[in-house]
Design a protein around this motif. Structure first.
Motif, PDB file in Angstrom:
ATOM      1  N   CYS A 268       0.835  -1.203   0.310  1.00 58.96           N
ATOM      2  CA  CYS A 268      -0.151  -0.023  -0.027  1.00 58.96           C
ATOM      3  C   CYS A 268       0.891   1.230   0.148  1.00 58.96           C
ATOM      4  N   CYS A 271      -0.439   3.161   3.781  1.00 61.75           N
ATOM      5  CA  CYS A 271      -0.121   2.761   4.980  1.00 61.75           C
ATOM      6  C   CYS A 271       1.083   1.704   5.061  1.00 61.75           C
ATOM      7  N   CYS A 301      -6.430  -0.054  -0.736  1.00 68.37           N
ATOM      8  CA  CYS A 301      -6.274  -0.660   0.468  1.00 68.37           C
ATOM      9  C   CYS A 301      -7.469  -0.538   1.289  1.00 68.37           C
ATOM     10  N   CYS A 304      -6.355   2.263   4.684  1.00 67.27           N
ATOM     11  CA  CYS A 304      -6.588   3.554   4.297  1.00 67.27           C
ATOM     12  C   CYS A 304      -6.716   4.045   2.968  1.00 67.27           C
TER      13      CYS A 304
END
Ligand SMILES: C[S@@+](CC[C@H](N)C(=O)[O-])C[C@H]1O[C@@H](n2cnc3c(N)ncnc32)[C@H](O)[C@@H]1O
Ligand SMILES: [Zn+2]
Length: 389
Positions: A268, A271, A301, A304
């Motif tokens: 990701c 994060c 993701c 986030c």
């Protein structure tokens, strides 16, 4: 335990010294590569070769496939000073079968030094060859002179030697591979990594483990072309290099099944959480029925909402064989009891092997606590506290 540096006797001028390492001593001349920092690599390789031969001889009769005409052959394909070969000769003595060791190097200067080092150590089962390592391995394969243990310790990237090594090694043989290509494997040169290893690296905290898994994937896809597969026995990222020990077996089914152990890594961008996406999967429980895997990851993701970067493919199965690691620990202890000065890097070997023994199996890659805390903007707690709560 003596400090390894103190143990060394260096005599002569700086460019023509005699170095002692393990049970060997060598002339170290400036024309030929000798890297003292890699003593740990060589100590571990000697221990691995010794342990492998000892265990295989206990398990199997001398008609086992790993011996060729009742002999064991070790190839030090990129030998430089001949130090590894001489150490295999002097330190793998418990093998009841005759061992032939080939010290090969493409450089003529290296050959002269290897020959004088063999004389210095009376290591007369070391045969010297002055060839391109690939040509030598292809030639030996054509003559059906298979090799039991192949040690690839090149400058930089080892992949250009994999095709010939995979074809030449015996069924069940031990393949030891060094890569000093860390900048490439750790994501600084993604295109170069793809060209050399067939995988895209990711710049992330887990990049050193990813480097090991990229090499494992590369060795396995080379092996699969010949109906072979390579099981990692011990995979270490040390100082500026990776060193991995494999056993190479012949089996078309296993070679195909090893593809189920390849996965892409989704990282990701926000994060830095990651997920593994296998390349293929087994359908209806039939191991011969491999199909392209269903995509597991969402486009963004779930934590986030950011999108992912993709890296790999990497080897997603275990990178160590715990039985082999325990055997190494036992042999190391036994050797220490008989001669506590045998290995200059004894303590480091003991520490690294214990670390590996305690690693979780089948749990690829990892997070760094400090990085996680920095991403979620919280104070870094101690690992002990974090694990407790
Ligand atoms: C990193 S050094 C080897 C160090 C040695 N294994 C040790 O532990 O001290 C690499 C060696 O590979 C040799 N070399 C490079 N390309 C080669 C090739 N295609 N075939 C055989 N030897 C090669 C170089 O001459 C050099 O001596
Ligand atoms: Zn995220």
């Amino acid at each position: 335990m003596m400090d390894p540096i103190d143990k060394k006797t260096a005599s002569g001028d700086k460019d023509n010294r005699i170095i002692r390492e393990g049970k060997a001593q060598i002339h170290c001349r400036k024309q030929v590569f000798y890297n003292q920092v890699q003593e740990f690599n060589r100590d571990l390789s000697v221990l691995a070769a010794h342990t492998y031969l000892k265990n295989e001889l206990w398990k199997s009769s001398t008609s086992s496939k790993i011996f060729v005409k009742d002999r064991v052959c070790i190839l030090d394909a990129l030998s430089a000073s001949g130090l590894r070969s001489i150490r295999y000769s002097l330190e793998c003595k418990q093998c009841p079968l005759p061992i032939d060791i080939i010290a090969n190097d493409i450089s003529e200067e290296a050959i002269n030094i290897i020959e004088s080092n063999i004389e210095l150590n009376n290591a007369y089962n070391v045969i010297v060859t002055n060839e391109d390592a690939n040509m030598l391995m292809y030639k030996k394969k054509a003559l059906n002179e298979r090799i039991t243990i192949i040690d690839l310790d090149p400058y930089g990237c080892p992949t250009k030697f994999l095709d010939s090594a995979i074809q030449n090694i015996v069924d069940g043989g031990l393949l030891m591979v060094t890569s000093t290509d860390m900048a490439v494997l750790c994501g600084n040169h993604g295109n170069a990594c793809f060209a050399k290893y067939g995988s895209y690296p990711l710049r992330a905290k887990f990049c050193h483990e990813m480097a090991l898994r990229i090499i494992c994937a590369s060795v396995n896809s080379n092996a699969a072309r010949y109906g072979r597969h390579a099981i990692p026995l011990l995979s270490l990222s040390v100082d500026f290099y990776c060193r991995i020990f494999f056993r190479v077996f012949t089996s078309k089914n296993e070679a195909q099944r090893s593809m189920t152990k390849m996965a892409y890594v989704y990282l990701c961008k926000g994060c830095e959480s990651f997920q593994l996406q296998p390349l293929c999967e087994i359908k209806d429980g039939n191991e011969k029925n491999l199909v392209p895997a269903t995509v597991k990851c969402d486009k963004t993701c779930s934590i986030c909402g950011h999108s992912y970067r993709i890296g790999g493919p990497i080897w997603s199965a275990s990178i160590h064989d715990k039985d082999f690691v325990h055997n190494l620990q036992n042999e190391l202890e036994a050797l220490r009891e008989s001669d506590s000065n045998h290995f200059g890097t004894y303590r480091r070997m003991e520490g690294m092997l214990q670390l590996v023994a305690e690693e979780l199996d089948d749990c690829p890659l990892y997070y760094h606590l400090d990085r996680l805390c920095s991403i979620v903007c919280c104070q870094v707690s101690s690992m002990k506290y974090f694990v407790q709560y």
